[in-house]
Design an enzyme around this catalytic site. Sequence first.
Site: not given
Length: 235
Positions: A140, A153
């Site tokens: 990501s 995350y």
Amino acid sequence: MLTKQVVVVTGATGTLGRAVVEALLAVDASVGIVGGRQAGVERLVAELNAGDRVIGQPADLTDEEETIRAVAAVAERFGGIDGLVATAGGFGGGKPVHETDLADWRQQQDINLTTAFLTCKATIPHLIQRGGGSIITIGSRSGVHGSPNVASYSVAKGGVVRLTEALSAELLKHDITVNCLLPSTIDTPANRVGASEKAIAKWVQPGDIANVALFLLGPAARIISGASIPVYGKA
């Protein structure tokens, strides 16, 4: 071309994973859908209507034995494995580090990093036996650029990037390439909830990411390994 290639895809019941599966089937590859609940996997296989070119193997990808069994079942069904696209994962966050619950922290590591680790671990022996192959992980933008209130995350996806680099170095001698895609916000039904059309217009499309994955799985990308590739769209 990927005709006759066998590719394992995790997270296929999600928007990105399904886009990858559909793209692979469109170029006549065979796909082993690994992970997810049985009902969801069976429904996806039925909707794809790809006959004997797709097999579904439900599994808890945070469980090592289940993951190994599911991947082995794909190899047995198709006579081997040529690639892996590990899209399984999920977003979580919303709190600063000092307010983040330990359970939430561990959950993000499990669903994003542990699943990637175990799926790669289970698939690599089959790729070595095949004489080479390709692995694609999903990181990501948050994994390379920390953002506020999503530390769990971000750290998990950062771990996926480091895992990718380590695997690339380890597997070079086996002719196995390992690369990581770094999406920004992906245009999914869940992400669209409450979002403005202006914001959505900048998001990256799942099908576009799938096309990059197809390139990395193909023969033209054999010189690329250990890369973290931004797929940000216009965001």
